[in-house]
Design an enzyme around this catalytic site. Structure first.
Site, PDB file in Angstrom:
ATOM      1  CG  PHE A 147       0.901   9.472   3.021  1.00  0.00           C
ATOM      2  CD1 PHE A 147       1.620   9.223   4.177  1.00  0.00           C
ATOM      3  CD2 PHE A 147      -0.217   8.701   2.761  1.00  0.00           C
ATOM      4  CE1 PHE A 147       1.227   8.215   5.056  1.00  0.00           C
ATOM      5  CE2 PHE A 147      -0.621   7.689   3.628  1.00  0.00           C
ATOM      6  CZ  PHE A 147       0.107   7.451   4.774  1.00  0.00           C
ATOM      7  CG  ASP A 232      -1.058   6.932  -4.434  1.00  0.00           C
ATOM      8  OD1 ASP A 232      -2.269   6.640  -4.360  1.00  0.00           O
ATOM      9  OD2 ASP A 232      -0.271   6.806  -3.474  1.00  0.00           O
ATOM     10  CE  LYS A 261      -6.556   6.284   1.778  1.00  0.00           C
ATOM     11  NZ  LYS A 261      -6.512   5.687   3.107  1.00  0.00           N
TER      12      LYS A 261
END
Length: 413
Positions: A147, A232, A261
């Site tokens: 993802f 990532d 984030k």
């Protein structure tokens, strides 16, 4: 403002959201209005322990006062200039972020998906200019179960049919191999391979941790074949797994690292691509950019968010409390097939006969915890990194009470 248009205690938030909003989310039916630390409150005054932390965007806890102070102060001075001009927050932000992550260059963006897209562009260009790969032939290896966001380029190499279905055609140039299988990755490398893009731990897939030695093997393969390793760390980074970056658990360093984030502590969209000079060094003016990327408000907030993480030892707390929480989850039994994770990035996978994780997340909500189901049978448990041992025990008591109780009715409110 006339009373007729003032939201009231009985305002139908859920009904209006369902009627006027696109149905691209299926949230739990709780309407939150306030947050502080690990706690959030709904519009009816009920308190919940947040066990998702904005998909790890709120690692520092809700409304951390030091980050809020930086946001308020900077918002009264200067918020946006665009990168057409310089601002006095950008250079200190670059310097502090590079020192903390041992990076050489920073490219500031806003969201995690933008950071992924930026890395794809930069690594392809690096392959053409530095490796001599024929134009248009660059390939990037990814992993099944990944993802990396929801842009059209990214979903094109997703293995999730819900993410891909109905959105093609997709861009070429990606090869997918099983996550955790270094031999399969090596077999997929060709003379046109420019990068390997992976998550150190697959979050959305259900907190899937690769086998020991996998990441060092990937690092060695990338070095041997002259391929860029892109990690990532948008969800795994900035303390979530008990280290500042998840790569530190394996003693490796990526060529390109993606963070986002928690880079703003949940106050503002901030992301960054970190690399050595080889990769980001190929970009020239006009070849990539963002109106809001690197704006002074984002930089000031990110600087405060990083200081809070380090000075309050949030990675260390995540390691200690995460180990305690994981041990407790593993002792529940009942419908629990497996509890796994690292730091405060945890998951509880249920047996298929438990009836799916969604109903259990609804029951946990009624018990005062907000968790998120993923991939059918898995409950994610990822609270803010400031969680105390007493709060962890409070959560464990309620999780155990729910999971050892009767199977909840999926339709229960």
């Amino acid at each position: 403002m006339p009373d007729s248009i003032m939201p009231s205690f009985r305002y139908d938030h859920i009904g209006v959201e369902e009627r006027l909003g696109a149905h691209n989310y299926h949230p739990l039916d709780v309407v939150l209005t306030r947050g502080e630390g690990v706690w959030v409150w709904d519009v009816e005054g009920n308190r919940y322990l947040d066990c998702l932390a904005g998909y790890s965007a709120v690692n520092q806890g809700h409304c951390h006062p030091r980050i809020r102070e930086a946001l308020v102060a900077q918002s009264g001075r200067l918020t946006l200039t665009s990168r057409a001009f310089r601002n006095d927050q950008l250079a200190p932000y670059f310097e502090e972020l590079c020192a903390l992550t041992r990076s050489h260059l920073v490219l500031p963006m806003n969201t995690g998906a933008e950071a992924v897209e930026t890395a794809i562009k930069a690594v392809r260009k690096w392959g053409y200019e530095r490796r001599g790969i024929p134009e248009g032939a660059a390939e990037i290896i990814v992993c099944t179960g990944n993802f990396h966001g929801r842009t059209t380029a990214v979903i094109g190499f997703s293995s999730d049919p819900e993410a891909r279905g109905g959105f093609g055609p997709f861009a070429p140039g990606f090869r997918a191999v099983p996550f955790g299988d270094a031999a399969a990755l090596e077999a997929a490398i060709t003379p046109n391979t420019v990068g390997v893009l992976i998550e150190p731990i697959q979050g959305e897939a259900g907190v899937i941790i690769p086998p020991p030695g996998y990441l060092p093997a990937v690092r060695a393969l990338c070095t041997r074949h002259g391929v860029t390793l892109i990690l990532d760390e948008i969800q795994t980074g900035l303390g979530r797994t008990g280290r500042l970056l998840a790569e530190e658990h394996e003693g490796i360093e990526a060529d390109v690292t993606l963070v986002g984030k928690a880079l703003s502590g949940g106050f503002y969209p901030v992301s960054a691509v970190l690399s050595n000079g080889e990769v980001l060094g190929v970009l020239q003016p006009g070849q990539h950019g963002s109106t809001f990327g690197g704006n002074p408000l984002a930089c000031a907030v990110a600087r405060a968010a990083l200081r809070v993480l380090v000075e309050e030892d949030m990675p260390g707390n995540a390691a200690r409390i995460g180990a305690h929480l994981l041990a407790g989850l593993r002792g529940i039994g009942g419908p629990v097939r497996e509890a796994r994770g690292r730091g405060l990035m945890l998951a509880v996978e249920l047996h298929p006969e438990a009836g799916g994780a969604r109903r259990w997340c609804e029951a946990l909500r009624r018990a005062g915890l907000l968790c998120k189901d993923t991939h059918g049978h898995t409950i994610r448990v990822s609270p803010p990194l400031i969680l105390t041992r007493d709060q962890a025990d409070w959560a464990l008591e309620r999780i155990e009470g729910v999971l050892r109780g009767p199977t909840p009715d999926l339709a229960a409110g």
